[in-house]
Design a protein around this motif. Structure first.
Motif, PDB file in Angstrom:
ATOM      1  N   GLY A 142       0.785  -1.219   0.000  1.00  0.00           N
ATOM      2  CA  GLY A 142       0.000   0.000   0.000  1.00  0.00           C
ATOM      3  C   GLY A 142       0.819   1.272   0.000  1.00  0.00           C
ATOM      4  O   GLY A 142       0.290   2.358   0.252  1.00  0.00           O
ATOM      5  N   VAL A 143       2.106   1.174  -0.320  1.00  0.00           N
ATOM      6  CA  VAL A 143       3.000   2.331  -0.345  1.00  0.00           C
ATOM      7  C   VAL A 143       3.166   2.805  -1.783  1.00  0.00           C
ATOM      8  O   VAL A 143       3.386   1.979  -2.685  1.00  0.00           O
ATOM      9  CB  VAL A 143       4.375   1.971   0.258  1.00  0.00           C
ATOM     10  CG1 VAL A 143       5.323   3.165   0.178  1.00  0.00           C
ATOM     11  CG2 VAL A 143       4.215   1.497   1.694  1.00  0.00           C
ATOM     12  N   PRO A 144       3.079   4.105  -2.070  1.00  0.00           N
ATOM     13  CA  PRO A 144       3.258   4.598  -3.437  1.00  0.00           C
ATOM     14  C   PRO A 144       4.613   4.207  -4.022  1.00  0.00           C
ATOM     15  O   PRO A 144       5.638   4.275  -3.338  1.00  0.00           O
ATOM     16  CB  PRO A 144       3.134   6.121  -3.285  1.00  0.00           C
ATOM     17  CG  PRO A 144       2.308   6.311  -2.057  1.00  0.00           C
ATOM     18  CD  PRO A 144       2.713   5.198  -1.131  1.00  0.00           C
ATOM     19  N   ASP A 145       4.606   3.796  -5.286  1.00  0.00           N
ATOM     20  CA  ASP A 145       5.832   3.407  -5.984  1.00  0.00           C
ATOM     21  C   ASP A 145       6.415   4.648  -6.667  1.00  0.00           C
ATOM     22  O   ASP A 145       6.241   4.860  -7.858  1.00  0.00           O
ATOM     23  CB  ASP A 145       5.516   2.312  -7.009  1.00  0.00           C
ATOM     24  CG  ASP A 145       6.763   1.750  -7.684  1.00  0.00           C
ATOM     25  OD1 ASP A 145       7.825   1.736  -7.037  1.00  0.00           O
ATOM     26  OD2 ASP A 145       6.665   1.327  -8.846  1.00  0.00           O
ATOM     27  N   ARG A 146       7.067   5.493  -5.887  1.00  0.00           N
ATOM     28  CA  ARG A 146       7.622   6.742  -6.394  1.00  0.00           C
ATOM     29  C   ARG A 146       8.817   6.482  -7.314  1.00  0.00           C
ATOM     30  O   ARG A 146       9.551   5.504  -7.145  1.00  0.00           O
ATOM     31  CB  ARG A 146       8.072   7.636  -5.241  1.00  0.00           C
ATOM     32  CG  ARG A 146       6.959   8.027  -4.287  1.00  0.00           C
ATOM     33  CD  ARG A 146       5.995   9.012  -4.925  1.00  0.00           C
ATOM     34  NE  ARG A 146       5.058   9.540  -3.941  1.00  0.00           N
ATOM     35  CZ  ARG A 146       3.937  10.171  -4.257  1.00  0.00           C
ATOM     36  NH1 ARG A 146       3.616  10.339  -5.518  1.00  0.00           N
ATOM     37  NH2 ARG A 146       3.132  10.633  -3.307  1.00  0.00           N
ATOM     38  N   ILE A 147       9.012   7.389  -8.254  1.00  0.00           N
ATOM     39  CA  ILE A 147      10.101   7.255  -9.213  1.00  0.00           C
ATOM     40  C   ILE A 147      10.958   8.508  -9.179  1.00  0.00           C
ATOM     41  O   ILE A 147      10.444   9.630  -9.290  1.00  0.00           O
ATOM     42  CB  ILE A 147       9.557   7.030 -10.638  1.00  0.00           C
ATOM     43  CG1 ILE A 147       8.823   5.692 -10.730  1.00  0.00           C
ATOM     44  CG2 ILE A 147      10.694   7.102 -11.665  1.00  0.00           C
ATOM     45  CD1 ILE A 147       8.059   5.503 -12.013  1.00  0.00           C
ATOM     46  N   ASP A 148      12.262   8.326  -9.005  1.00  0.00           N
ATOM     47  CA  ASP A 148      13.230   9.399  -9.181  1.00  0.00           C
ATOM     48  C   ASP A 148      14.546   8.753  -9.593  1.00  0.00           C
ATOM     49  O   ASP A 148      15.328   8.292  -8.760  1.00  0.00           O
ATOM     50  CB  ASP A 148      13.408  10.220  -7.911  1.00  0.00           C
ATOM     51  CG  ASP A 148      14.256  11.478  -8.160  1.00  0.00           C
ATOM     52  OD1 ASP A 148      14.933  11.521  -9.206  1.00  0.00           O
ATOM     53  OD2 ASP A 148      14.232  12.398  -7.322  1.00  0.00           O
ATOM     54  N   ASP A 149      14.767   8.709 -10.909  1.00  0.00           N
ATOM     55  CA  ASP A 149      15.945   8.039 -11.471  1.00  0.00           C
ATOM     56  C   ASP A 149      17.053   9.018 -11.833  1.00  0.00           C
ATOM     57  O   ASP A 149      18.021   8.634 -12.487  1.00  0.00           O
ATOM     58  CB  ASP A 149      15.552   7.256 -12.735  1.00  0.00           C
ATOM     59  CG  ASP A 149      14.666   6.064 -12.432  1.00  0.00           C
ATOM     60  OD1 ASP A 149      14.724   5.549 -11.303  1.00  0.00           O
ATOM     61  OD2 ASP A 149      13.910   5.640 -13.334  1.00  0.00           O
ATOM     62  N   ARG A 150      16.923  10.255 -11.415  1.00  0.00           N
ATOM     63  CA  ARG A 150      17.872  11.266 -11.876  1.00  0.00           C
ATOM     64  C   ARG A 150      19.314  10.919 -11.536  1.00  0.00           C
ATOM     65  O   ARG A 150      20.194  11.007 -12.390  1.00  0.00           O
ATOM     66  CB  ARG A 150      17.497  12.619 -11.270  1.00  0.00           C
ATOM     67  CG  ARG A 150      16.291  13.262 -11.948  1.00  0.00           C
ATOM     68  CD  ARG A 150      15.755  14.408 -11.141  1.00  0.00           C
ATOM     69  NE  ARG A 150      14.884  15.258 -11.933  1.00  0.00           N
ATOM     70  CZ  ARG A 150      14.005  16.107 -11.415  1.00  0.00           C
ATOM     71  NH1 ARG A 150      13.895  16.217 -10.099  1.00  0.00           N
ATOM     72  NH2 ARG A 150      13.246  16.843 -12.187  1.00  0.00           N
ATOM     73  N   GLU A 151      19.577  10.549 -10.325  1.00  0.00           N
ATOM     74  CA  GLU A 151      20.952  10.246  -9.930  1.00  0.00           C
ATOM     75  C   GLU A 151      21.455   8.985 -10.621  1.00  0.00           C
ATOM     76  O   GLU A 151      22.586   8.946 -11.135  1.00  0.00           O
ATOM     77  CB  GLU A 151      21.027  10.076  -8.414  1.00  0.00           C
ATOM     78  CG  GLU A 151      22.432   9.818  -7.897  1.00  0.00           C
ATOM     79  CD  GLU A 151      22.491   9.764  -6.386  1.00  0.00           C
ATOM     80  OE1 GLU A 151      23.534   9.316  -5.867  1.00  0.00           O
ATOM     81  OE2 GLU A 151      21.520  10.177  -5.722  1.00  0.00           O
TER      82      GLU A 151
END
Length: 308
Positions: free
Chosen positions: A219-228
């Protein structure tokens, strides 16, 4: 003719990673897995015959979508990590050491994750209408782009219905309702839908979508941050974007291009989110040039070109 029956033309169903996965094979040439967006949109909208002239395209129905099996936690749990595992298992079942990977929209998010975690399985990566990050920043950019679409189409009588569909898509949690919302909002995703409705209207009538939540199995949002991470990507990459895309537009394509070492950028001047439909020849030419530029590694460790 391909000697691998699992890569013969047409639909296939395999049990991979403990679940049934459906995919469709068309074309000839180096193998390219194509992952659709949504998540949850049926694969057929992504079919690109112009690519099939020089690639064996394996159109994947991701877990939970179409003819592929749903997770026990459905509609939750369809994280990039989970889909990546199923794609890697599919490659194993197909006895494919390396392939090209094309991901559209949410499929681009998946493709980025796959490339970062399994670079040795790829000849090259095509990020088609993708972005390095989701969340508030991505939503704010999309709102700006939608505003530009509204300004360009302010006088069209169907604009309110399209905007209502766009709003509904963020609130409904039912397969039929999300399909209705997708059909209503589809003009927003094109550069010139209404002036070419005879071409794109039939797709609008037949497209279907499964509701898949943005949450993982807990139930946790699958956040995306691939910048690094993308700054260290070693896979040859092509970034493709439509000039008028409101979802993953030119800002994100330029950022992906700047982040990924040695990447190529192709901007489709008269396309929105579906350049393979709006400018199929320009889209295919960009992918063809990229494929030709990438040496394909063969099993003995040597390389060969893609001169088709």
């Amino acid at each position: 003719m391909n000697e691998n029956d699992d890569l013969s033309p047409g639909p296939h169903l395999l049990r991979v990673d403990g679940l049934e996965q459906r995919y469709h094979v068309y074309g000839s040439g180096p193998v390219c897995l194509a992952v659709p967006g949504g998540p949850g949109v049926d694969w057929e909208y992504l079919r690109a015959p112009a690519l099939e002239e020089f690639l064996t395209v394996v159109y994947v129905e991701p877990l939970g979508t179409g003819g592929s099996q749903r997770l026990p936690t459905h509609p939750d749990g369809y994280t990039r990590a989970r889909i990546t595992r199923s794609l890697a298992a599919l490659l194993d079942r197909l006895s494919l050491e390396r392939v090209f990977l094309l991901g559209h929209s949410h499929g681009g998010f998946v493709a980025q994750h796959f490339a970062l975690h399994h670079p040795g399985r790829l000849h090259g990566l095509v990020l088609y209408e993708s972005a390095p990050v989701t969340g508030p920043e991505h939503q704010a950019e999309a709102a700006t782009r939608v505003g530009e679409f509204v300004a360009r189409n302010a006088a069209h009588p169907e604009l309110p219905a399209a905007l209502a569909g766009l709003h509904a898509a963020g609130t409904v949690t039912d397969d039929e309702e999300i399909t209705s919302a997708l059909r209503a909002l589809m003009p927003v995703y094109f550069a010139h839908f209404w002036s070419r409705e005879s071409e794109f209207g039939p797709l609008r009538e037949r497209v279907r979508c499964t509701y898949i939540s943005p949450l993982d199995e807990h139930g946790v949002p699958d956040r995306i941050d691939d910048r690094e991470a993308l700054a260290f990507l070693t896979v040859p990459a092509l970034v493709v974007v439509g000039r008028y895309d409101v979802v993953c537009g030119p800002r994100w394509a330029r950022e992906l291009h700047a982040l990924i070492p040695g990447s190529r950028l192709a901007v489709l001047a008269e396309s929105g989110h579906f350049g393979h439909l709006e400018e199929p020849t320009v889209f295919a030419d960009a992918v063809r040039a990229f494929v030709r530029s990438v040496p394909v590694r063969v099993l003995d460790g040597s390389t060969e070109g893609n001169g088709r």
